[in-house]
Design a protein around this motif. Structure first.
Motif, PDB file in Angstrom:
ATOM      1  N   THR A 183      35.602  35.022  29.963  1.00 41.09           N
ATOM      2  CA  THR A 183      35.204  35.524  31.287  1.00 41.09           C
ATOM      3  C   THR A 183      33.986  34.761  31.778  1.00 41.09           C
ATOM      4  O   THR A 183      33.938  34.329  32.939  1.00 41.09           O
ATOM      5  CB  THR A 183      34.892  37.033  31.229  1.00 41.09           C
ATOM      6  OG1 THR A 183      36.075  37.723  30.813  1.00 41.09           O
ATOM      7  CG2 THR A 183      34.426  37.562  32.580  1.00 41.09           C
TER       8      THR A 183
ATOM      9  N   HIS B  82      34.301  32.517  35.084  1.00 43.18           N
ATOM     10  CA  HIS B  82      33.706  33.093  36.290  1.00 43.18           C
ATOM     11  C   HIS B  82      32.190  32.944  36.370  1.00 43.18           C
ATOM     12  O   HIS B  82      31.625  33.095  37.450  1.00 43.18           O
ATOM     13  CB  HIS B  82      34.054  34.581  36.389  1.00 43.18           C
ATOM     14  CG  HIS B  82      35.516  34.843  36.394  1.00 43.18           C
ATOM     15  ND1 HIS B  82      36.304  34.647  37.505  1.00 43.18           N
ATOM     16  CD2 HIS B  82      36.356  35.262  35.404  1.00 43.18           C
ATOM     17  CE1 HIS B  82      37.560  34.958  37.204  1.00 43.18           C
ATOM     18  NE2 HIS B  82      37.616  35.325  35.944  1.00 43.18           N
TER      19      HIS B  82
ATOM     20  N   SER C  37      29.094  37.124  38.406  1.00 42.25           N
ATOM     21  CA  SER C  37      30.441  37.312  38.952  1.00 42.25           C
ATOM     22  C   SER C  37      30.813  38.781  38.832  1.00 42.25           C
ATOM     23  O   SER C  37      30.278  39.497  37.987  1.00 42.25           O
ATOM     24  CB  SER C  37      31.460  36.463  38.187  1.00 42.25           C
ATOM     25  OG  SER C  37      31.576  36.906  36.844  1.00 42.25           O
ATOM     26  N   GLU C  38      31.723  39.185  39.677  1.00 39.61           N
ATOM     27  CA  GLU C  38      32.210  40.557  39.591  1.00 39.61           C
ATOM     28  C   GLU C  38      32.945  40.794  38.278  1.00 39.61           C
ATOM     29  O   GLU C  38      32.860  41.884  37.708  1.00 39.61           O
ATOM     30  CB  GLU C  38      33.103  40.885  40.784  1.00 39.61           C
ATOM     31  CG  GLU C  38      32.317  41.014  42.074  1.00 39.61           C
ATOM     32  CD  GLU C  38      33.149  41.414  43.280  1.00 39.61           C
ATOM     33  OE1 GLU C  38      34.402  41.514  43.158  1.00 39.61           O
ATOM     34  OE2 GLU C  38      32.547  41.626  44.353  1.00 39.61           O
ATOM     35  N   ALA C  39      33.636  39.778  37.773  1.00 41.57           N
ATOM     36  CA  ALA C  39      34.355  39.929  36.501  1.00 41.57           C
ATOM     37  C   ALA C  39      33.386  40.213  35.367  1.00 41.57           C
ATOM     38  O   ALA C  39      33.632  41.087  34.523  1.00 41.57           O
ATOM     39  CB  ALA C  39      35.178  38.676  36.212  1.00 41.57           C
ATOM     40  N   THR C  40      32.277  39.479  35.337  1.00 42.56           N
ATOM     41  CA  THR C  40      31.277  39.708  34.291  1.00 42.56           C
ATOM     42  C   THR C  40      30.608  41.059  34.478  1.00 42.56           C
ATOM     43  O   THR C  40      30.418  41.809  33.512  1.00 42.56           O
ATOM     44  CB  THR C  40      30.246  38.565  34.286  1.00 42.56           C
ATOM     45  OG1 THR C  40      30.928  37.358  33.913  1.00 42.56           O
ATOM     46  CG2 THR C  40      29.116  38.828  33.312  1.00 42.56           C
TER      47      THR C  40
ATOM     48  N   GLU D 285      32.884  43.765  33.144  1.00 40.00           N
ATOM     49  CA  GLU D 285      32.908  43.837  31.677  1.00 40.00           C
ATOM     50  C   GLU D 285      31.590  44.379  31.131  1.00 40.00           C
ATOM     51  O   GLU D 285      31.578  45.069  30.106  1.00 40.00           O
ATOM     52  CB  GLU D 285      33.247  42.474  31.081  1.00 40.00           C
ATOM     53  CG  GLU D 285      34.698  42.108  31.295  1.00 40.00           C
ATOM     54  CD  GLU D 285      35.142  40.853  30.567  1.00 40.00           C
ATOM     55  OE1 GLU D 285      34.458  40.419  29.608  1.00 40.00           O
ATOM     56  OE2 GLU D 285      36.191  40.305  30.964  1.00 40.00           O
TER      57      GLU D 285
END
Length: 166
Positions: A71, A75, A79-82, A85
């Motif tokens: 991730t 990203h 980032s929104e992904a990080t 998580e």
């Protein structure tokens, strides 16, 4: 230590969490523990605050709260992904049923293409009888490092107030 606006928001969050029988964990990068600090500045917060993770480095994000290295590679830390998580990792690594995360570029340096100074990604995650819910947000704040961090703390707190589980 905290401005009046932040303390009012923190007091509202502590009240809502406590009344609702909810428990909070935080996972912070760019805010460096300021969200947890604002919450714990409120008397009685021990009834609704479990723990805070300050995971400034990528290694800390991976080791402490389970952000996947792929991730981060795909990203980036901001980032929104990080952020997502991070929030889920804070939930799973704690006794909390509500979590918030922040990761961003407070400045004055650190900007990259598409990620300006002042960009902060947030995530909120919660467990409820209906299941797990999540929400993400990216915002860009003006000002210097302090301005960005204060604004990010306030958005993190407002987001907790807007959660259906709080």
């Amino acid at each position: 230590m905290f401005d009046p606006k932040t303390l009012i928001l923190a007091e509202q969050v502590v009240h809502r969490l406590t009344v609702g029988g909810r428990v909070l964990a935080t996972a912070e990068s760019c805010t460096g523990g300021l969200v947890a600090g604002a919450i714990t500045a409120i008397a009685g917060s021990s009834a609704c605050f479990d723990r805070g993770y300050v995971t400034y480095s990528n290694d800390a994000k991976s080791q402490e709260i389970g952000v996947r290295e792929d991730t981060l590679a795909a990203h980036g830390a901001v980032s929104e992904a990080t952020a997502l998580e991070m929030a889920i990792g804070a939930l799973e690594g704690s006794q909390a049923n509500v979590a918030v995360s922040t990761t961003g570029i407070a400045g004055p340096g650190g900007a990259t293409a598409g990620k300006p100074v002042g960009m902060v990604c947030f995530a909120w995650a919660w467990d409820s009888p209906e299941g797990r819910g999540t929400r993400v947000l990216t915002a860009v704040f003006p000002g210097d490092r302090t301005d960005v961090r204060v604004a990010a703390v306030q958005v993190a707190l407002r987001g907790l107030l807007d959660m259906p589980a709080v």
